[in-house]
Design a protein around this motif. Structure first.
Motif, mmCIF file in Angstrom:
data_model
loop_
_atom_site.group_PDB
_atom_site.id
_atom_site.type_symbol
_atom_site.label_atom_id
_atom_site.label_comp_id
_atom_site.label_asym_id
_atom_site.label_seq_id
_atom_site.Cartn_x
_atom_site.Cartn_y
_atom_site.Cartn_z
ATOM 1 N N LEU A 72 0.799 -1.222 0.000
ATOM 2 C CA LEU A 72 0.000 0.000 0.000
ATOM 3 C C LEU A 72 0.831 1.271 0.000
ATOM 4 O O LEU A 72 0.357 2.318 -0.420
ATOM 5 C CB LEU A 72 -0.923 0.018 1.231
ATOM 6 C CG LEU A 72 -2.030 -1.037 1.264
ATOM 7 C CD1 LEU A 72 -2.694 -1.031 2.644
ATOM 8 C CD2 LEU A 72 -3.059 -0.788 0.178
ATOM 9 N N THR A 73 2.055 1.197 0.487
ATOM 10 C CA THR A 73 2.883 2.390 0.628
ATOM 11 C C THR A 73 4.086 2.325 -0.300
ATOM 12 O O THR A 73 4.491 1.252 -0.755
ATOM 13 C CB THR A 73 3.369 2.545 2.079
ATOM 14 O OG1 THR A 73 4.079 1.361 2.468
ATOM 15 C CG2 THR A 73 2.202 2.750 3.024
ATOM 16 N N ARG A 74 4.678 3.483 -0.557
ATOM 17 C CA ARG A 74 5.810 3.542 -1.483
ATOM 18 C C ARG A 74 7.045 2.849 -0.932
ATOM 19 O O ARG A 74 7.911 2.418 -1.680
ATOM 20 C CB ARG A 74 6.148 5.006 -1.796
ATOM 21 C CG ARG A 74 5.004 5.754 -2.452
ATOM 22 C CD ARG A 74 5.466 7.098 -2.954
ATOM 23 N NE ARG A 74 4.329 7.894 -3.427
ATOM 24 C CZ ARG A 74 4.420 8.874 -4.312
ATOM 25 N NH1 ARG A 74 5.592 9.170 -4.813
ATOM 26 N NH2 ARG A 74 3.360 9.544 -4.676
ATOM 27 N N THR A 75 7.151 2.827 0.384
ATOM 28 C CA THR A 75 8.282 2.181 1.041
ATOM 29 C C THR A 75 7.736 1.253 2.123
ATOM 30 O O THR A 75 6.610 1.440 2.588
ATOM 31 C CB THR A 75 9.222 3.213 1.692
ATOM 32 O OG1 THR A 75 8.499 3.940 2.692
ATOM 33 C CG2 THR A 75 9.765 4.188 0.656
ATOM 34 N N PRO A 76 8.514 0.259 2.565
ATOM 35 C CA PRO A 76 8.027 -0.666 3.599
ATOM 36 C C PRO A 76 8.182 -0.111 5.018
ATOM 37 O O PRO A 76 8.021 -0.824 5.985
ATOM 38 C CB PRO A 76 8.916 -1.900 3.401
ATOM 39 C CG PRO A 76 10.199 -1.341 2.885
ATOM 40 C CD PRO A 76 9.817 -0.169 2.017
ATOM 41 N N TYR A 77 8.486 1.157 5.105
ATOM 42 C CA TYR A 77 8.656 1.801 6.405
ATOM 43 C C TYR A 77 8.126 3.226 6.319
ATOM 44 O O TYR A 77 7.880 3.753 5.231
ATOM 45 C CB TYR A 77 10.144 1.826 6.802
ATOM 46 C CG TYR A 77 11.013 2.477 5.755
ATOM 47 C CD1 TYR A 77 11.173 3.869 5.710
ATOM 48 C CD2 TYR A 77 11.648 1.709 4.784
ATOM 49 C CE1 TYR A 77 11.936 4.458 4.722
ATOM 50 C CE2 TYR A 77 12.414 2.305 3.793
ATOM 51 C CZ TYR A 77 12.561 3.683 3.765
ATOM 52 O OH TYR A 77 13.303 4.270 2.771
ATOM 53 N N GLY A 78 7.960 3.849 7.473
ATOM 54 C CA GLY A 78 7.498 5.218 7.499
ATOM 55 C C GLY A 78 8.008 5.927 8.737
ATOM 56 O O GLY A 78 8.783 5.372 9.520
ATOM 57 N N ARG A 79 7.560 7.154 8.907
ATOM 58 C CA ARG A 79 7.965 7.963 10.036
ATOM 59 C C ARG A 79 6.763 8.763 10.516
ATOM 60 O O ARG A 79 5.659 8.654 9.966
ATOM 61 C CB ARG A 79 9.113 8.903 9.624
ATOM 62 C CG ARG A 79 10.378 8.169 9.229
ATOM 63 C CD ARG A 79 11.304 8.978 8.343
ATOM 64 N NE ARG A 79 11.868 10.133 9.046
ATOM 65 C CZ ARG A 79 12.670 11.019 8.459
ATOM 66 N NH1 ARG A 79 13.000 10.870 7.182
ATOM 67 N NH2 ARG A 79 13.148 12.035 9.138
ATOM 68 N N GLN A 80 6.976 9.567 11.554
ATOM 69 C CA GLN A 80 5.958 10.482 12.033
ATOM 70 C C GLN A 80 6.617 11.821 12.321
ATOM 71 O O GLN A 80 7.845 11.922 12.358
ATOM 72 C CB GLN A 80 5.278 9.931 13.285
ATOM 73 C CG GLN A 80 4.486 8.659 13.036
ATOM 74 C CD GLN A 80 3.756 8.172 14.266
ATOM 75 O OE1 GLN A 80 3.948 8.683 15.361
ATOM 76 N NE2 GLN A 80 2.906 7.175 14.094
ATOM 77 N N PHE A 81 5.799 12.856 12.520
ATOM 78 C CA PHE A 81 6.356 14.147 12.886
ATOM 79 C C PHE A 81 6.886 14.102 14.317
ATOM 80 O O PHE A 81 6.367 13.374 15.171
ATOM 81 C CB PHE A 81 5.300 15.245 12.764
ATOM 82 C CG PHE A 81 5.109 15.748 11.354
ATOM 83 C CD1 PHE A 81 6.110 16.485 10.728
ATOM 84 C CD2 PHE A 81 3.939 15.488 10.663
ATOM 85 C CE1 PHE A 81 5.946 16.946 9.426
ATOM 86 C CE2 PHE A 81 3.763 15.946 9.369
ATOM 87 C CZ PHE A 81 4.769 16.687 8.750
ATOM 88 N N ILE A 82 7.905 14.891 14.561
ATOM 89 C CA ILE A 82 8.439 15.011 15.913
ATOM 90 C C ILE A 82 7.366 15.553 16.848
ATOM 91 O O ILE A 82 7.196 15.072 17.969
ATOM 92 C CB ILE A 82 9.672 15.936 15.931
ATOM 93 C CG1 ILE A 82 10.804 15.322 15.092
ATOM 94 C CG2 ILE A 82 10.130 16.198 17.370
ATOM 95 C CD1 ILE A 82 11.973 16.278 14.850
ATOM 96 N N ASP A 83 6.636 16.555 16.380
ATOM 97 C CA ASP A 83 5.583 17.172 17.185
ATOM 98 C C ASP A 83 4.334 16.299 17.155
ATOM 99 O O ASP A 83 3.729 16.089 16.098
ATOM 100 C CB ASP A 83 5.266 18.571 16.645
ATOM 101 C CG ASP A 83 4.404 19.388 17.583
ATOM 102 O OD1 ASP A 83 3.319 18.896 17.959
ATOM 103 O OD2 ASP A 83 4.799 20.504 17.951
ATOM 104 N N GLU A 84 3.938 15.788 18.305
ATOM 105 C CA GLU A 84 2.765 14.918 18.385
ATOM 106 C C GLU A 84 1.491 15.645 17.959
ATOM 107 O O GLU A 84 0.535 15.032 17.497
ATOM 108 C CB GLU A 84 2.613 14.387 19.814
ATOM 109 C CG GLU A 84 3.650 13.335 20.193
ATOM 110 C CD GLU A 84 3.491 12.058 19.388
ATOM 111 O OE1 GLU A 84 2.371 11.760 18.944
ATOM 112 O OE2 GLU A 84 4.500 11.359 19.200
ATOM 113 N N GLY A 85 1.481 16.976 18.129
ATOM 114 C CA GLY A 85 0.306 17.739 17.723
ATOM 115 C C GLY A 85 0.048 17.655 16.232
ATOM 116 O O GLY A 85 -1.107 17.629 15.789
#
Length: 339
Positions: free
Chosen positions: A166-179
């Motif tokens: 489903l995704t372009r890569t087999p991994y992902g990230r999130q923003f540092i800011d939880e907001g």
């Protein structure tokens, strides 16, 4: 994740960096076709022989009054007829208030409070929107706001068994800011909740609504996300004879008139590039691509008109893909991934 929104989905951002690893197997990738240029003769001509609309026109109409007034009047009227706002939009500058720097999403939200969260998002979103403009629409400025921690994309609703990626890569990230992460989750959930009010009925699933493309708009640098719903409609030899590969297997998404509403646009408030003022409020709008409308006629490429797909790169520099994936088992559990 912020405690202000219950953790149900996994949220992953897919970095759209030049040279980044990606999965390009046609059978597994999200529904898209090779780009071609449509010839002038293939457009449906308007009786008024108006100029051809552009994505720039669309963005200008949702921007400051001066930008909106620059759009051809007939084009503007035709585009407005295709906007299905999920939050009321006010173009009158005298009625706009200064955007407030709220710090978080309230746990309990009235309809008016939800409207306000689109028009005037919390501080982390406003700061990212200003960073996008102040950096000169530099994707790297957004990338640097991401947490470097790598999050593997887990099996999503049995996708591994179907060999669906489903995704372009087999991994992902999130923003540092939880907001920021919480606000993106909020956008997905808002679209599902308010979509029926304009005729868009979607579900948070791997066949239907799970991703969007974060971009920096051409010319203005405005931060936005083009969401795509109805990603994998079920194959039907009569009404949708399109074989979309592994990710379509098992789909229960019907191909019907709701496909006209599969493109949803969020725009962050637009800051001035010379002062601390804000020139336009936030926007959340469904873009109606019905065949009789200007969006279908002028902005949907002919080779993909059956899918009613607007392409994110037409809106600006694509920075990341935003995915809200069901990684649960019996009880749906979702998480945000940025790839």
């Amino acid at each position: 994740m912020s405690s202000s929104i219950p953790l149900k989905f996994a949220f992953l951002f897919s970095l759209s960096l030049a040279g980044a690893a990606s999965f390009t197997t046609t059978a597994a990738a999200p529904f898209r076709f090779s780009r071609k240029h449509r010839t002038k003769s293939s457009y449906s001509l308007s009786p008024s022989t108006r100029p051809k609309a552009t994505v720039s026109d669309l963005l200008s109409l949702l921007g400051p009054p001066q930008q909106a007034e620059s759009v051809n009047s007939q084009v503007a009227r035709d585009l407005w007829s295709c906007f299905r706002f999920l939050v009321p939009y006010n173009q009158t500058p005298t009625t706009r208030r200064s955007l407030s720097y709220k710090t978080s999403l309230p746990s309990r939200r009235s309809e008016k409070a939800v409207d306000e969260l689109i028009l005037s998002p919390p501080a982390p979103v406003l700061e990212l929107a200003r960073l996008a403009v102040d950096s000169g629409a530099d994707p790297g400025a957004i990338h640097r706001a991401l947490d470097p921690t790598i999050i593997p994309v887990p099996d999503v609703e049995g996708s591994n068994e179907d060999r669906c990626e489903l995704t372009r890569t087999p991994y992902g990230r999130q923003f540092i800011d939880e907001g920021l992460n919480s606000y993106l989750e909020f956008l997905f959930e808002m679209i599902v909740e308010r979509g029926p009010s304009v005729g868009l009925n979607v579900s948070l699933s791997r066949y239907d609504f799970f991703h969007g493309h974060l971009f920096l708009a051409k010319e203005s640098g405005r931060l936005g996300i083009l969401f795509h719903a109805k990603e994998y409609p079920a194959y039907d030899k009569e009404i949708f004879p399109c074989n979309m590969g592994y990710c379509q297997v098992g789909s229960n998404v019907a191909y019907d008139n709701s496909m006209n509403l599969r493109n949803i646009l969020w725009l962050a408030p637009l800051p001035s590039n010379s002062t601390k003022a804000w020139l336009a409020p936030g926007v959340l709008v469904v873009l109606d691509a019905s065949p009789e409308g200007i969006i279908y006629q002028d902005l949907i490429p002919e080779y993909v008109n059956i899918a009613r797909t607007l392409y994110e790169e037409d809106f600006g520099e694509v920075v990341v893909d935003v995915n809200y994936l069901n990684v649960g088992a019996e009880v749906p559990k979702f998480q945000l991934f940025i790839c």
